[in-house]
Design a protein around this motif. Structure first.
Motif, short mmCIF file in Angstrom:
data_model
loop_
_atom_site.label_atom_id
_atom_site.label_comp_id
_atom_site.label_asym_id
_atom_site.label_seq_id
_atom_site.Cartn_x
_atom_site.Cartn_y
_atom_site.Cartn_z
N GLY A 106 0.84 -1.18 0.00
CA GLY A 106 0.00 0.00 0.00
C GLY A 106 0.88 1.23 0.00
O GLY A 106 2.10 1.14 -0.06
N THR A 107 0.26 2.38 0.08
CA THR A 107 1.04 3.62 0.05
C THR A 107 0.23 4.78 0.61
O THR A 107 -1.00 4.78 0.56
CB THR A 107 1.49 3.95 -1.39
OG1 THR A 107 2.29 5.13 -1.39
CG2 THR A 107 0.30 4.15 -2.32
N THR A 108 0.92 5.75 1.15
CA THR A 108 0.29 7.02 1.48
C THR A 108 0.19 7.84 0.19
O THR A 108 0.80 7.48 -0.83
CB THR A 108 1.11 7.81 2.50
OG1 THR A 108 2.33 8.25 1.88
CG2 THR A 108 1.45 6.98 3.73
N LEU A 109 -0.53 8.92 0.25
CA LEU A 109 -0.61 9.82 -0.91
C LEU A 109 -0.97 11.21 -0.42
O LEU A 109 -1.93 11.38 0.33
CB LEU A 109 -1.66 9.33 -1.91
CG LEU A 109 -1.75 10.05 -3.26
CD1 LEU A 109 -2.24 9.08 -4.35
CD2 LEU A 109 -2.67 11.27 -3.20
N VAL A 110 -0.18 12.18 -0.82
CA VAL A 110 -0.52 13.58 -0.59
C VAL A 110 -0.33 14.30 -1.92
O VAL A 110 0.67 14.10 -2.61
CB VAL A 110 0.32 14.23 0.53
CG1 VAL A 110 1.81 14.23 0.22
CG2 VAL A 110 -0.18 15.64 0.83
N VAL A 121 -5.61 20.56 -1.63
CA VAL A 121 -4.73 19.48 -1.17
C VAL A 121 -5.55 18.26 -0.79
O VAL A 121 -6.62 18.40 -0.18
CB VAL A 121 -3.89 19.95 0.05
CG1 VAL A 121 -3.11 18.79 0.66
CG2 VAL A 121 -2.94 21.07 -0.36
N LEU A 122 -5.07 17.10 -1.15
CA LEU A 122 -5.71 15.83 -0.80
C LEU A 122 -4.68 14.95 -0.11
O LEU A 122 -3.52 14.91 -0.53
CB LEU A 122 -6.25 15.14 -2.05
CG LEU A 122 -6.84 13.73 -1.90
CD1 LEU A 122 -7.97 13.52 -2.91
CD2 LEU A 122 -5.77 12.63 -2.12
N ASN A 123 -5.10 14.23 0.95
CA ASN A 123 -4.16 13.28 1.55
C ASN A 123 -4.84 12.02 2.06
O ASN A 123 -6.01 12.02 2.43
CB ASN A 123 -3.35 13.94 2.68
CG ASN A 123 -4.09 13.96 4.01
OD1 ASN A 123 -5.15 14.55 4.12
ND2 ASN A 123 -3.50 13.32 5.02
N VAL A 124 -4.06 10.94 2.00
CA VAL A 124 -4.42 9.65 2.58
C VAL A 124 -3.16 9.13 3.26
O VAL A 124 -2.12 8.97 2.60
CB VAL A 124 -4.88 8.64 1.51
CG1 VAL A 124 -5.17 7.28 2.15
CG2 VAL A 124 -6.10 9.14 0.76
N GLY A 125 -3.21 8.90 4.56
CA GLY A 125 -2.01 8.43 5.27
C GLY A 125 -1.33 9.55 6.03
O GLY A 125 -1.95 10.55 6.40
N LEU A 142 -4.08 16.48 8.13
CA LEU A 142 -4.08 15.70 9.36
C LEU A 142 -3.55 14.31 9.06
O LEU A 142 -3.95 13.68 8.08
CB LEU A 142 -5.50 15.59 9.94
CG LEU A 142 -6.15 16.87 10.45
CD1 LEU A 142 -7.58 16.57 10.91
CD2 LEU A 142 -5.34 17.47 11.59
N ASP A 143 -2.64 13.82 9.90
CA ASP A 143 -2.09 12.48 9.70
C ASP A 143 -3.16 11.42 9.96
O ASP A 143 -3.87 11.48 10.97
CB ASP A 143 -0.94 12.22 10.67
CG ASP A 143 0.28 13.07 10.37
OD1 ASP A 143 0.29 13.76 9.34
OD2 ASP A 143 1.23 13.04 11.18
N HIS A 144 -3.25 10.47 9.07
CA HIS A 144 -4.08 9.28 9.30
C HIS A 144 -3.18 8.20 9.88
O HIS A 144 -2.77 7.25 9.21
CB HIS A 144 -4.72 8.80 7.99
CG HIS A 144 -5.55 9.85 7.32
ND1 HIS A 144 -5.58 10.02 5.95
CD2 HIS A 144 -6.36 10.80 7.84
CE1 HIS A 144 -6.40 11.02 5.66
NE2 HIS A 144 -6.88 11.51 6.79
N ARG A 172 -5.15 4.88 7.40
CA ARG A 172 -5.70 4.94 6.05
C ARG A 172 -4.56 4.86 5.05
O ARG A 172 -3.50 5.45 5.27
CB ARG A 172 -6.45 6.26 5.79
CG ARG A 172 -7.82 6.34 6.40
CD ARG A 172 -8.55 7.59 5.90
NE ARG A 172 -9.09 8.37 7.00
CZ ARG A 172 -9.69 9.54 6.86
NH1 ARG A 172 -9.82 10.08 5.65
NH2 ARG A 172 -10.17 10.19 7.90
N ALA A 173 -4.78 4.12 3.96
CA ALA A 173 -3.74 4.01 2.94
C ALA A 173 -4.37 3.70 1.60
O ALA A 173 -5.50 3.20 1.51
CB ALA A 173 -2.74 2.91 3.31
N ILE A 174 -3.63 3.99 0.56
CA ILE A 174 -4.02 3.63 -0.79
C ILE A 174 -3.67 2.16 -1.04
O ILE A 174 -2.55 1.73 -0.78
CB ILE A 174 -3.27 4.51 -1.82
CG1 ILE A 174 -3.67 5.98 -1.67
CG2 ILE A 174 -3.49 4.02 -3.25
CD1 ILE A 174 -5.06 6.32 -2.13
N GLY A 175 -4.66 1.37 -1.52
CA GLY A 175 -4.39 0.00 -1.91
C GLY A 175 -4.60 -1.05 -0.85
O GLY A 175 -4.23 -2.21 -1.06
N VAL A 176 -5.20 -0.69 0.26
CA VAL A 176 -5.40 -1.64 1.36
C VAL A 176 -6.84 -2.15 1.40
O VAL A 176 -7.08 -3.35 1.55
CB VAL A 176 -5.00 -1.00 2.70
CG1 VAL A 176 -5.33 -1.93 3.86
CG2 VAL A 176 -3.51 -0.66 2.70
#
Length: 253
Positions: A106-110, A121-125, A142-144, A172-176
């Motif tokens: 998986g991965t974070t994404l900002v 701005v968009l974020n996951v992770g 905000l950090d997930h 939270r993460a991308i691909g999980v």
């Protein structure tokens, strides 16, 4: 008369001092004002694959959406970025399901889109976005992550969070999971401001105040030099993870 900023973008990534491979990825589409940073997880191979797939898919779908919508207002940008994050999530999950060696990656994404003086701005992770203005520095995202959520609930202090052995646990993460819920933020970027997208390899070792000082000290230098100094300080403070900085400097047009 109000002057729209001209964006100077620079990015650097570094393996750090303790990792054998770099699982961070970044990408840009300066024509459309798109910028993204991902921090992969799931073993060396999995993390590298996940972050690269996420960056490439995010940019591809965001481009398609923005060109189809053909509009620069905030609502269209939010819609495009959200759909792009969903597509990145599906792409990483599909690849992991196809290749057993990559299961669990998986991965974070900002990410950010800049149009004129507006930034979405968009974020996951737990990869972050910071805004630096004449009034100081602020963390837009905000950090997930487990420790960040415990701090927000008042169950951990900031000092306790910094010492926690669960710092790397993200919520939270991308691909999980099949679906992902990103957070979105809007800001204004005026001449003299800077926006930083970065992985947690930077923020684990360099404080917001230290980042702000580097931005101030390098205001008359190329943005690439600002990124280089940030990475050098993170490595000087331990360099325990991969480090990626993507800096957008708003210069007078």
């Amino acid at each position: 008369m109000f002057v729209l900023p001209k964006i100077e973008a620079a990015a650097r990534t570094d393996v750090g001092l303790r990792r054998r491979s770099n699982q961070d990825s970044f990408g840009t589409d300066e024509e459309l004002g798109l910028y993204v940073v991902c921090d992969g997880m799931g073993g060396a191979a999995g993390g590298e694959v996940a972050s690269r797939i996420a960056v490439d898919t995010f940019l591809e779908i965001a481009r398609q959406e923005l060109l189809t919508l053909n509009d620069k207002n905030a609502d269209c940008t939010r819609c495009a970025l959200t759909r792009a994050a969903a597509a990145a999530n599906r792409a990483v999950l599909t690849r992991a399901n196809f290749d057993i060696a990559l299961r669990g990656m998986g991965t974070t994404l900002v990410a950010a889109r800049v149009t004129g003086d507006s930034v979405t701005v968009l974020n996951v992770g737990d990869s972050r976005a910071y805004l630096f203005t004449a009034n100081g520095a602020s963390q837009l995202t905000l950090d997930h992550s487990y420790v960040a959520e415990q701090v927000r609930r008042g169950l951990l202090t900031e000092a306790e969070a910094e010492r926690s052995s669960f710092q790397s646990v993200i919520t939270r993460a991308i691909g999980v999971d099949q679906d992902v819920t990103p957070d979105l933020y809007d800001a204004t970027l005026t001449p003299g401001d800077s926006l930083l997208l970065c992985s947690d390899g930077l923020t684990r070792h360099v404080t917001r105040e230290e980042l702000a000082q580097i931005v101030t000290d390098t205001a008359n230098e190329p943005a690439d030099e600002t990124c280089a100094r940030m990475i050098a300080l993170a490595n000087a403070h331990g360099g325990s993870d991969n480090i990626t900085c993507l800096l957008l400097r708003a210069n007078p047009a």
